[in-house]
Design a protein around this motif. Structure first.
Motif, short mmCIF file in Angstrom:
data_model
loop_
_atom_site.label_atom_id
_atom_site.label_comp_id
_atom_site.label_asym_id
_atom_site.label_seq_id
_atom_site.Cartn_x
_atom_site.Cartn_y
_atom_site.Cartn_z
N GLN A 71 0.96 20.18 5.73
CA GLN A 71 1.53 20.43 4.40
C GLN A 71 2.98 19.97 4.36
OE1 GLN A 71 -0.30 21.43 1.60
NE2 GLN A 71 1.57 20.55 0.79
N ASN A 72 3.74 20.23 5.41
CA ASN A 72 5.12 19.79 5.47
C ASN A 72 5.20 18.26 5.44
OD1 ASN A 72 8.03 20.25 5.79
ND2 ASN A 72 7.72 19.33 7.81
N ARG A 73 4.34 17.61 6.21
CA ARG A 73 4.32 16.14 6.24
C ARG A 73 4.01 15.59 4.84
NH1 ARG A 73 0.20 14.25 10.26
NH2 ARG A 73 1.37 15.64 11.58
N LEU A 74 3.06 16.22 4.15
CA LEU A 74 2.71 15.79 2.80
C LEU A 74 3.88 15.99 1.83
CD1 LEU A 74 -0.96 17.11 2.56
CD2 LEU A 74 -0.21 14.74 2.88
N ASP A 75 4.57 17.12 1.96
CA ASP A 75 5.73 17.40 1.09
C ASP A 75 6.83 16.37 1.31
OD1 ASP A 75 4.37 19.60 0.12
OD2 ASP A 75 5.50 21.06 1.32
N THR B 181 -4.10 7.92 -4.37
CA THR B 181 -3.78 9.33 -4.62
C THR B 181 -4.98 10.20 -4.27
OG1 THR B 181 -4.56 9.21 -6.91
CG2 THR B 181 -2.23 8.71 -6.53
N ALA B 182 -4.70 11.46 -3.97
CA ALA B 182 -5.73 12.47 -3.73
C ALA B 182 -5.03 13.82 -3.76
CB ALA B 182 -6.41 12.26 -2.38
N ASP B 183 -5.77 14.85 -4.12
CA ASP B 183 -5.20 16.20 -4.12
C ASP B 183 -4.84 16.60 -2.69
OD1 ASP B 183 -5.49 16.49 -6.84
OD2 ASP B 183 -7.46 17.44 -6.69
N ASN B 184 -3.78 17.40 -2.57
CA ASN B 184 -3.33 17.84 -1.25
C ASN B 184 -4.42 18.53 -0.44
OD1 ASN B 184 -0.81 16.76 -1.40
ND2 ASN B 184 0.28 18.71 -1.31
N ASP B 185 -5.28 19.32 -1.10
CA ASP B 185 -6.33 20.01 -0.33
C ASP B 185 -7.29 19.02 0.32
OD1 ASP B 185 -7.20 19.49 -2.96
OD2 ASP B 185 -8.70 21.08 -2.90
N VAL B 186 -7.56 17.90 -0.36
CA VAL B 186 -8.42 16.85 0.20
C VAL B 186 -7.73 16.22 1.42
CG1 VAL B 186 -9.43 14.56 -0.23
CG2 VAL B 186 -9.57 16.34 -1.99
N LEU C 79 0.86 -1.18 0.00
CA LEU C 79 0.00 0.00 0.00
C LEU C 79 0.90 1.23 0.00
CD1 LEU C 79 -2.71 -0.95 2.64
CD2 LEU C 79 -2.67 -1.43 0.19
N LEU C 80 0.62 2.13 -0.93
CA LEU C 80 1.44 3.33 -1.09
C LEU C 80 0.51 4.53 -1.16
CD1 LEU C 80 4.50 3.81 -1.57
CD2 LEU C 80 4.06 3.63 -4.01
N GLY C 81 0.93 5.64 -0.60
CA GLY C 81 0.13 6.86 -0.66
C GLY C 81 0.46 7.77 0.50
N LEU C 82 0.06 9.01 0.34
CA LEU C 82 0.36 10.03 1.35
C LEU C 82 -0.53 9.87 2.59
CD1 LEU C 82 0.79 13.14 -0.97
CD2 LEU C 82 2.57 11.77 0.12
N PRO C 83 -0.12 10.45 3.71
CA PRO C 83 -0.96 10.42 4.91
C PRO C 83 -2.34 11.01 4.61
CG PRO C 83 1.21 11.32 5.44
CD PRO C 83 1.14 11.18 3.94
N GLY C 84 -3.38 10.38 5.17
CA GLY C 84 -4.73 10.89 5.00
C GLY C 84 -5.46 10.38 3.76
N VAL C 85 -4.76 9.58 2.95
CA VAL C 85 -5.36 9.12 1.69
C VAL C 85 -6.27 7.91 1.89
CG1 VAL C 85 -3.60 7.52 0.82
CG2 VAL C 85 -4.84 8.98 -0.79
N GLY C 86 -6.20 7.29 3.07
CA GLY C 86 -7.12 6.19 3.37
C GLY C 86 -6.50 4.80 3.29
#
Length: 188
Positions: free
Chosen positions: A140-144, A116-121, A7-14
């Motif tokens: 935002q820093n964590r996402l970057d 994947t999801a847009d950063n604002d989401v 599983l790959l993806g940014l924090p908060g993506v589910g």
């Protein structure tokens, strides 16, 4: 057929939410690096004690220790029909080490689910968690930071034709329908 999944993806993506649904539907062990570290430390394995010494000092656990802990976990009987890796690999060296450790047992990664999801989401979702340290700037820093780590790994697996991008910004059941499509196709 086995289902060896990352599983790959940014924090908060589910990822965690989808992992729970995959476990429920396919009866695969969900293996997160955090859980593995805690288990290895609790069992006081040699690698667990090494990891603890780095973590206690506030340092990142080096790849060779992380890789060893992952290899120990993937050798356990419950992973023989497949597994869900979450939080590993975090870099190309770890991805290459994972390939080598699986190849020793004639196994490989069958699918990488890249949510994947847009950063604002993602920012909105993470703010909704209500954690005290989750300010828009911190998020935002964590996402970057995570984005810089995630992209090379996505590219690595895209080049191996096992990467499946899934839009994680949609309703939970719609996302899982796409997950199910990918995982069911592994049996075909």
């Amino acid at each position: 057929m086995s289902k060896n999944i990352i599983l790959l993806g940014l924090p908060g993506v589910g990822k965690g939410t989808q992992a729970a649904k995959i476990v429920e539907t396919y009866d695969l062990p969900h293996i997160s690096t955090g859980d593995m570290f805690r288990e290895a430390m609790a069992n006081e394995t040699e690698l667990g004690l090494q990891a603890k010494s780095y973590m206690d000092a506030g340092n990142l656990v080096p790849d060779e220790v992380t890789n060893g802990i992952v290899e120990e976990r993937l050798a356990q009987p419950d992973t023989q029909q497949g597994f869900i890796l979450d939080g590993f690999p975090r870099n190309i060296a770890q991805a290459q080490a994972l390939e080598a450790m699986l190849a020793k047992h004639a196994r490989s990664i069958d699918a990488v689910l890249y949510f994947t999801a847009d950063n604002d989401v993602l920012v909105k979702r993470m703010l909704a968690r209500g954690r005290a340290d989750d300010t828009p700037e911190v998020i935002q820093n964590r996402l970057d930071v995570n984005g810089k780590l995630t992209e090379p790994i996505a590219e690595f697996y895209a080049n191996k034709n096992v990467l499946h991008k899934i839009d994680g910004a949609r309703a939970l059941d719609d996302v899982f329908a796409d997950v199910k499509k990918v995982l069911d196709s592994l049996d075909a």
